[in-house]
Write a protein that holds these residues in place. Structure first.
Motif, PDB file in Angstrom:
ATOM      1  N   ALA A 132       2.206   5.541  12.854  1.00  0.00           N
ATOM      2  CA  ALA A 132       2.480   6.095  11.524  1.00  0.00           C
ATOM      3  C   ALA A 132       2.331   7.613  11.537  1.00  0.00           C
ATOM      4  O   ALA A 132       3.186   8.338  10.997  1.00  0.00           O
ATOM      5  N   LYS A 133       1.285   8.097  12.161  1.00  0.00           N
ATOM      6  CA  LYS A 133       1.056   9.541  12.199  1.00  0.00           C
ATOM      7  C   LYS A 133       2.157  10.251  12.968  1.00  0.00           C
ATOM      8  O   LYS A 133       2.632  11.328  12.575  1.00  0.00           O
ATOM      9  N   ALA A 134       2.609   9.658  14.058  1.00  0.00           N
ATOM     10  CA  ALA A 134       3.632  10.285  14.894  1.00  0.00           C
ATOM     11  C   ALA A 134       4.946  10.466  14.130  1.00  0.00           C
ATOM     12  O   ALA A 134       5.671  11.439  14.360  1.00  0.00           O
ATOM     13  N   ALA A 135       5.268   9.536  13.236  1.00  0.00           N
ATOM     14  CA  ALA A 135       6.534   9.602  12.501  1.00  0.00           C
ATOM     15  C   ALA A 135       6.382  10.207  11.110  1.00  0.00           C
ATOM     16  O   ALA A 135       7.368  10.339  10.388  1.00  0.00           O
ATOM     17  N   GLY A 136       5.156  10.547  10.719  1.00  0.00           N
ATOM     18  CA  GLY A 136       4.933  11.122   9.400  1.00  0.00           C
ATOM     19  C   GLY A 136       4.995  10.115   8.276  1.00  0.00           C
ATOM     20  O   GLY A 136       5.366  10.454   7.144  1.00  0.00           O
ATOM     21  N   LEU A 137       4.622   8.861   8.565  1.00  0.00           N
ATOM     22  CA  LEU A 137       4.624   7.815   7.527  1.00  0.00           C
ATOM     23  C   LEU A 137       3.267   7.781   6.832  1.00  0.00           C
ATOM     24  O   LEU A 137       2.255   7.462   7.458  1.00  0.00           O
ATOM     25  N   PRO A 138       3.193   8.092   5.542  1.00  0.00           N
ATOM     26  CA  PRO A 138       1.928   7.946   4.820  1.00  0.00           C
ATOM     27  C   PRO A 138       1.487   6.478   4.820  1.00  0.00           C
ATOM     28  O   PRO A 138       2.283   5.580   4.512  1.00  0.00           O
ATOM     29  N   LEU A 139       0.230   6.258   5.147  1.00  0.00           N
ATOM     30  CA  LEU A 139      -0.279   4.902   5.311  1.00  0.00           C
ATOM     31  C   LEU A 139      -1.504   4.710   4.420  1.00  0.00           C
ATOM     32  O   LEU A 139      -2.457   5.513   4.469  1.00  0.00           O
ATOM     33  N   TYR A 140      -1.466   3.635   3.616  1.00  0.00           N
ATOM     34  CA  TYR A 140      -2.568   3.298   2.720  1.00  0.00           C
ATOM     35  C   TYR A 140      -2.961   1.857   3.015  1.00  0.00           C
ATOM     36  O   TYR A 140      -2.113   0.960   3.017  1.00  0.00           O
ATOM     37  N   VAL A 141      -4.243   1.618   3.263  1.00  0.00           N
ATOM     38  CA  VAL A 141      -4.683   0.304   3.715  1.00  0.00           C
ATOM     39  C   VAL A 141      -5.861  -0.193   2.879  1.00  0.00           C
ATOM     40  O   VAL A 141      -6.466   0.552   2.116  1.00  0.00           O
ATOM     41  N   LEU A 142      -6.171  -1.478   3.077  1.00  0.00           N
ATOM     42  CA  LEU A 142      -7.235  -2.140   2.322  1.00  0.00           C
ATOM     43  C   LEU A 142      -7.062  -1.890   0.819  1.00  0.00           C
ATOM     44  O   LEU A 142      -8.018  -1.556   0.118  1.00  0.00           O
ATOM     45  N   ALA A 143      -5.831  -2.060   0.372  1.00  0.00           N
ATOM     46  CA  ALA A 143      -5.514  -1.821  -1.034  1.00  0.00           C
ATOM     47  C   ALA A 143      -6.089  -2.928  -1.899  1.00  0.00           C
ATOM     48  O   ALA A 143      -5.780  -4.095  -1.720  1.00  0.00           O
ATOM     49  N   ARG A 144      -6.923  -2.540  -2.836  1.00  0.00           N
ATOM     50  CA  ARG A 144      -7.474  -3.452  -3.824  1.00  0.00           C
ATOM     51  C   ARG A 144      -6.991  -3.020  -5.211  1.00  0.00           C
ATOM     52  O   ARG A 144      -6.245  -2.066  -5.331  1.00  0.00           O
ATOM     53  N   ARG A 145      -7.398  -3.727  -6.198  1.00  0.00           N
ATOM     54  CA  ARG A 145      -6.981  -3.352  -7.553  1.00  0.00           C
ATOM     55  C   ARG A 145      -7.729  -2.116  -8.058  1.00  0.00           C
ATOM     56  O   ARG A 145      -7.338  -1.535  -9.075  1.00  0.00           O
ATOM     57  N   ASP A 146      -8.803  -1.732  -7.344  1.00  0.00           N
ATOM     58  CA  ASP A 146      -9.583  -0.585  -7.815  1.00  0.00           C
ATOM     59  C   ASP A 146      -9.938   0.399  -6.705  1.00  0.00           C
ATOM     60  O   ASP A 146     -10.674   1.354  -6.941  1.00  0.00           O
ATOM     61  N   SER A 147      -9.421   0.221  -5.487  1.00  0.00           N
ATOM     62  CA  SER A 147      -9.693   1.155  -4.400  1.00  0.00           C
ATOM     63  C   SER A 147      -8.653   0.993  -3.317  1.00  0.00           C
ATOM     64  O   SER A 147      -8.020  -0.054  -3.185  1.00  0.00           O
ATOM     65  N   VAL A 148      -8.488   2.057  -2.536  1.00  0.00           N
ATOM     66  CA  VAL A 148      -7.549   2.027  -1.408  1.00  0.00           C
ATOM     67  C   VAL A 148      -7.967   3.114  -0.438  1.00  0.00           C
ATOM     68  O   VAL A 148      -8.553   4.145  -0.831  1.00  0.00           O
TER      69      VAL A 148
ATOM     70  N   SER B 250      12.099  10.642   6.492  1.00  0.00           N
ATOM     71  CA  SER B 250      12.835  11.768   5.896  1.00  0.00           C
ATOM     72  C   SER B 250      12.207  12.279   4.607  1.00  0.00           C
ATOM     73  O   SER B 250      12.295  13.472   4.303  1.00  0.00           O
ATOM     74  N   ALA B 251      11.573  11.394   3.835  1.00  0.00           N
ATOM     75  CA  ALA B 251      11.001  11.810   2.548  1.00  0.00           C
ATOM     76  C   ALA B 251       9.663  11.114   2.330  1.00  0.00           C
ATOM     77  O   ALA B 251       9.570  10.157   1.539  1.00  0.00           O
ATOM     78  N   PRO B 252       8.613  11.556   3.017  1.00  0.00           N
ATOM     79  CA  PRO B 252       7.298  10.913   2.855  1.00  0.00           C
ATOM     80  C   PRO B 252       6.816  11.000   1.407  1.00  0.00           C
ATOM     81  O   PRO B 252       7.040  12.003   0.723  1.00  0.00           O
ATOM     82  N   LEU B 253       6.166   9.935   0.964  1.00  0.00           N
ATOM     83  CA  LEU B 253       5.646   9.880  -0.396  1.00  0.00           C
ATOM     84  C   LEU B 253       4.127  10.003  -0.381  1.00  0.00           C
ATOM     85  O   LEU B 253       3.443   9.244   0.300  1.00  0.00           O
ATOM     86  N   THR B 254       3.611  10.957  -1.123  1.00  0.00           N
ATOM     87  CA  THR B 254       2.177  11.008  -1.382  1.00  0.00           C
ATOM     88  C   THR B 254       1.940  10.256  -2.680  1.00  0.00           C
ATOM     89  O   THR B 254       2.318  10.724  -3.765  1.00  0.00           O
ATOM     90  N   LEU B 255       1.353   9.075  -2.556  1.00  0.00           N
ATOM     91  CA  LEU B 255       1.262   8.178  -3.709  1.00  0.00           C
ATOM     92  C   LEU B 255       0.028   8.476  -4.553  1.00  0.00           C
ATOM     93  O   LEU B 255      -1.075   8.690  -4.026  1.00  0.00           O
ATOM     94  N   ALA B 256       0.221   8.456  -5.849  1.00  0.00           N
ATOM     95  CA  ALA B 256      -0.924   8.514  -6.758  1.00  0.00           C
ATOM     96  C   ALA B 256      -1.665   7.184  -6.676  1.00  0.00           C
ATOM     97  O   ALA B 256      -1.037   6.124  -6.584  1.00  0.00           O
ATOM     98  N   PRO B 257      -2.983   7.204  -6.672  1.00  0.00           N
ATOM     99  CA  PRO B 257      -3.728   5.937  -6.617  1.00  0.00           C
ATOM    100  C   PRO B 257      -3.294   4.959  -7.696  1.00  0.00           C
ATOM    101  O   PRO B 257      -3.217   3.754  -7.455  1.00  0.00           O
ATOM    102  N   GLU B 258      -2.960   5.465  -8.875  1.00  0.00           N
ATOM    103  CA  GLU B 258      -2.557   4.591  -9.969  1.00  0.00           C
ATOM    104  C   GLU B 258      -1.292   3.808  -9.629  1.00  0.00           C
ATOM    105  O   GLU B 258      -1.122   2.668 -10.073  1.00  0.00           O
ATOM    106  N   ALA B 259      -0.395   4.409  -8.851  1.00  0.00           N
ATOM    107  CA  ALA B 259       0.832   3.710  -8.462  1.00  0.00           C
ATOM    108  C   ALA B 259       0.508   2.541  -7.538  1.00  0.00           C
ATOM    109  O   ALA B 259       1.077   1.448  -7.660  1.00  0.00           O
ATOM    110  N   ILE B 260      -0.408   2.769  -6.605  1.00  0.00           N
ATOM    111  CA  ILE B 260      -0.806   1.697  -5.688  1.00  0.00           C
ATOM    112  C   ILE B 260      -1.496   0.578  -6.448  1.00  0.00           C
ATOM    113  O   ILE B 260      -1.208  -0.612  -6.245  1.00  0.00           O
ATOM    114  N   PHE B 261      -2.406   0.937  -7.345  1.00  0.00           N
ATOM    115  CA  PHE B 261      -3.127  -0.085  -8.104  1.00  0.00           C
ATOM    116  C   PHE B 261      -2.170  -0.885  -8.991  1.00  0.00           C
ATOM    117  O   PHE B 261      -2.318  -2.102  -9.137  1.00  0.00           O
ATOM    118  N   ALA B 262      -1.174  -0.209  -9.558  1.00  0.00           N
ATOM    119  CA  ALA B 262      -0.213  -0.912 -10.417  1.00  0.00           C
ATOM    120  C   ALA B 262       0.581  -1.929  -9.604  1.00  0.00           C
ATOM    121  O   ALA B 262       0.786  -3.075 -10.034  1.00  0.00           O
TER     122      ALA B 262
END
Length: 260
Positions: free
Chosen positions: A240-256, A131-143
């Motif tokens: 994820a694509k079919a339902a509109g879920l933003p997906l971020y993978v291989l999250a590290r402290r300095d890349s995603v 219902s409310a997909p989030l486009t995340l700032a990289p800084e939020a993921i790293f935090a």
């Protein structure tokens, strides 16, 4: 039965460089069979960490689409036996029909795949749109990635359990649940959110491989995005694509990696 996250076991460490073997204790996570009954019907037997059981069963029921995404049980009881734990929960009468239709006895390991689903058509069940997909700032993921370790008390002790964190859009962590099974940890986090009545936008951060099951749990719980520290499967990407879920993978402290 002891309801605890871990216990101490003793090991002998043997070195490749010829040093003398050394004995030392190490924390080891509990893994316990948990039998789940809905309205007196045996539905599943899961291998899980025997803590935060109410959160686990609530999140499991939400993921199974037996409870609404913000639902909770009015009546839930935990019974400890010498063979494991039995959890009895009651759904409203209007919601019992799916239990009869899909009741099955499943013994699921922490690395379960289809977990006993007998009909491959279940893989293609329609999913509700996020219902409310989030486009995340990289800084939020790293935090969030940088902070989750401080919340992994059992993982830090044992090195053998998964964690699921629910995070605010800025990366602040609201809650974390741990379990020997990555699915169970996520169920616990989803269940805790529902039982606490917490609303608002959340994304999930999982210390796990991005499988399609975890993607579907995030979608059914209506989370805004899913972040995992490991890589996705093709089916995870497609669902994820079919339902509109933003997906971020291989999250590290300095890349995603953001799935396109």
């Amino acid at each position: 039965m002891i309801r605890a996250a871990h216990r101490t076991a003793h090991f002998r460490e043997i070195f490749a460089d010829g040093r003398p073997a050394a004995d030392h204790p190490r924390a080891v996570p509990y893994e316990t069979p948990i039998a789940i009954e809905f309205n007196g019907i045996g539905y599943a037997v899961m291998m899980a960490s025997p803590v935060e059981i109410e959160d686990f069963v609530t999140g499991f029921a939400i993921a199974e689409r037996l409870l609404p995404r913000d639902g909770a049980f009015a009546d839930i009881a935990i019974h400890e036996t010498d063979k494991g734990i039995v959890v009895r929960a009651n759904l409203p009468a209007a919601d019992v029909a799916p239990v009869f239709e899909r009741a099955r006895r499943r013994i699921a390991e922490s690395s379960c795949g289809l977990c006993g689903i007998e009909n491959l058509a279940a893989l293609d069940r329609p999913l509700p749109p996020v219902s409310a997909p989030l486009t995340l700032a990289p800084e939020a993921i790293f935090a969030a990635r940088d902070a989750i370790g401080a919340h992994q008390s059992v993982g830090n002790e044992t090195g053998a359990v998964h964690a699921a964190a629910l995070c605010r859009p800025d990366g602040a962590i609201d809650l974390v649940r741990e379990d020997v099974g990555r699915h169970n940890a996520f169920d616990k986090a989803i269940g805790a959110r529902a039982r606490m009545g917490r609303a608002g936008d959340h994304f999930a951060l999982l210390t796990a491989r991005c499988s399609y099951e975890l993607v579907e749990k995030a979608i059914v719980a209506d989370l805004g995005a899913l972040v995992t520290i490991s890589a996705p499967t093709t089916l995870a990407l497609d669902r994820a694509k079919a339902a509109g879920l933003p997906l971020y993978v291989l999250a590290r402290r300095d890349s995603v990696l953001a799935a396109l």
